[in-house]
Design an enzyme around this catalytic site. Structure first.
Site, PDB file in Angstrom:
ATOM      1  N   SER A  60      44.889  35.276  43.771  1.00 34.01           N
ATOM      2  CA  SER A  60      45.546  36.568  43.543  1.00 34.01           C
ATOM      3  C   SER A  60      46.802  36.402  42.698  1.00 34.01           C
ATOM      4  O   SER A  60      47.414  35.335  42.684  1.00 34.01           O
ATOM      5  CB  SER A  60      45.960  37.193  44.874  1.00 34.01           C
ATOM      6  OG  SER A  60      44.914  37.164  45.789  1.00 34.01           O
TER       7      SER A  60
HETATM    8  N1  SAH Z   1      43.913  34.017  49.260  1.00 34.72           N
HETATM    9  C1  SAH Z   1      43.261  33.448  48.089  1.00 34.72           C
HETATM   10  C2  SAH Z   1      42.598  34.483  47.190  1.00 34.72           C
HETATM   11  C3  SAH Z   1      41.318  34.754  47.704  1.00 34.72           C
HETATM   12  S1  SAH Z   1      40.092  35.529  46.738  1.00 34.72           S
HETATM   13  C4  SAH Z   1      44.217  32.616  47.268  1.00 34.72           C
HETATM   14  O1  SAH Z   1      45.418  32.642  47.527  1.00 34.72           O
HETATM   15  O2  SAH Z   1      43.733  31.913  46.387  1.00 34.72           O
HETATM   16  C5  SAH Z   1      39.099  36.009  48.140  1.00 34.72           C
HETATM   17  C6  SAH Z   1      38.414  34.910  48.886  1.00 34.72           C
HETATM   18  O3  SAH Z   1      37.770  35.512  50.002  1.00 34.72           O
HETATM   19  C7  SAH Z   1      37.291  34.227  48.090  1.00 34.72           C
HETATM   20  O4  SAH Z   1      37.524  32.853  48.058  1.00 34.72           O
HETATM   21  C8  SAH Z   1      36.027  34.575  48.863  1.00 34.72           C
HETATM   22  O5  SAH Z   1      35.050  33.554  48.865  1.00 34.72           O
HETATM   23  C9  SAH Z   1      36.582  34.795  50.268  1.00 34.72           C
HETATM   24  N2  SAH Z   1      35.741  35.621  51.161  1.00 34.72           N
HETATM   25  C10 SAH Z   1      35.020  36.737  50.885  1.00 34.72           C
HETATM   26  N3  SAH Z   1      34.374  37.179  51.990  1.00 34.72           N
HETATM   27  C11 SAH Z   1      34.716  36.332  53.009  1.00 34.72           C
HETATM   28  C12 SAH Z   1      34.371  36.240  54.391  1.00 34.72           C
HETATM   29  N4  SAH Z   1      33.548  37.118  54.968  1.00 34.72           N
HETATM   30  N5  SAH Z   1      34.894  35.238  55.123  1.00 34.72           N
HETATM   31  C13 SAH Z   1      35.738  34.314  54.565  1.00 34.72           C
HETATM   32  N6  SAH Z   1      36.084  34.329  53.259  1.00 34.72           N
HETATM   33  C14 SAH Z   1      35.593  35.329  52.489  1.00 34.72           C
END
Ligand code: SAH
Length: 211
Positions: A60
């Site tokens: 993000s």
């Molecule tokens: N917090 C992260 C940004 C995340 S992008 C950072 O600082 O880099 C969103 C993430 O959520 C992705 O890696 C995706 O694979 C994960 N995601 C999506 N659905 C999910 C679920 N049901 N359980 C765990 N992770 C999930």
């Protein structure tokens, strides 16, 4: 951290503080965590933009990380659960402010990469699990705060159950084709109040896991 990187981190913290109200603890967290360790394109690590990471996912924008973290109201908080660990950057920021961070990632190679990165940075208060985060992480529940780092229309009831009374859950909620950072406050008798904050853009919260 070398002096140049420390300057770049502080500059990033200053740029965020110019845009939104940052608590001193969060300002220090941005100054102390080297974002380039979590980005594929190191040259852009200190800009305010989101960036692509492994498996077509995104780290993000630091501005979004700041807004989500401020919405969590972390003063004096002990434990936070994050759903959507991705690169681990948001978890690393949280780790500077609270005592224990738990973070779940549904893509195995991302979870492993984030674990490696956190280990190399010698951060010891983040626990990362490869799993579908919709079910939360029962073992360490209840949590004072829960953060979803992926967008959904509806929060799984199991997450509200794992949130303490007087706790706060922050999530990007999809309404039509827009998403808003949304703050859910669980009161002392377990009722949930919802406050809609800024627009945002996150990848979708999916179900199940993948390698
Ligand atoms: N917090 C992260 C940004 C995340 S992008 C950072 O600082 O880099 C969103 C993430 O959520 C992705 O890696 C995706 O694979 C994960 N995601 C999506 N659905 C999910 C679920 N049901 N359980 C765990 N992770 C999930």
């Amino acid at each position: 951290m070398d002096t140049l990187t420390a300057l770049k981190c502080k500059n990033l913290a200053d740029n965020i503080a110019n845009e939104i109200n940052l608590s001193p603890a969060l300002y220090d967290a941005f100054s102390q965590i080297d974002r380039s360790k979590f980005c594929n394109i190191k040259a852009h690590a200190f800009s305010l933009d989101p960036q692509r990471i492994l498996a077509n996912q995104w780290i993000s924008s630091p501005l979004t990380v700041a807004k989500m973290t401020m919405a969590l109201e972390l003063d004096g908080v002990d434990s936070v659960l994050e759903i959507g660990c991705g690169s681990g950057y948001q978890a690393a920021i949280l780790s500077q402010i609270v005592r224990r961070v738990f973070s779940i990632e549904r893509i195995e190679k991302l979870a492993n990469q984030a674990k490696e990165c956190i280990k190399n940075l010698k951060i010891s208060n983040i626990h990362i699990k490869f799993d579908d985060g919709n079910g939360g992480w029962k073992k360490y529940a209840p949590y004072e705060r829960i953060l979803l780092s992926a967008a959904t229309e509806k929060i799984d009831e199991r997450l509200f159950i794992q949130l303490e009374n007087n706790g706060i859950l922050v999530a990007p909620i999809k309404r039509g084709n827009k998403q808003n950072i949304t703050k859910f406050i669980k009161n002392e008798i377990g009722q949930i109040e919802e406050i809609i904050l800024d627009e945002c853009e996150f990848v979708p919260l999916l179900k199940g896991t993948t390698i």
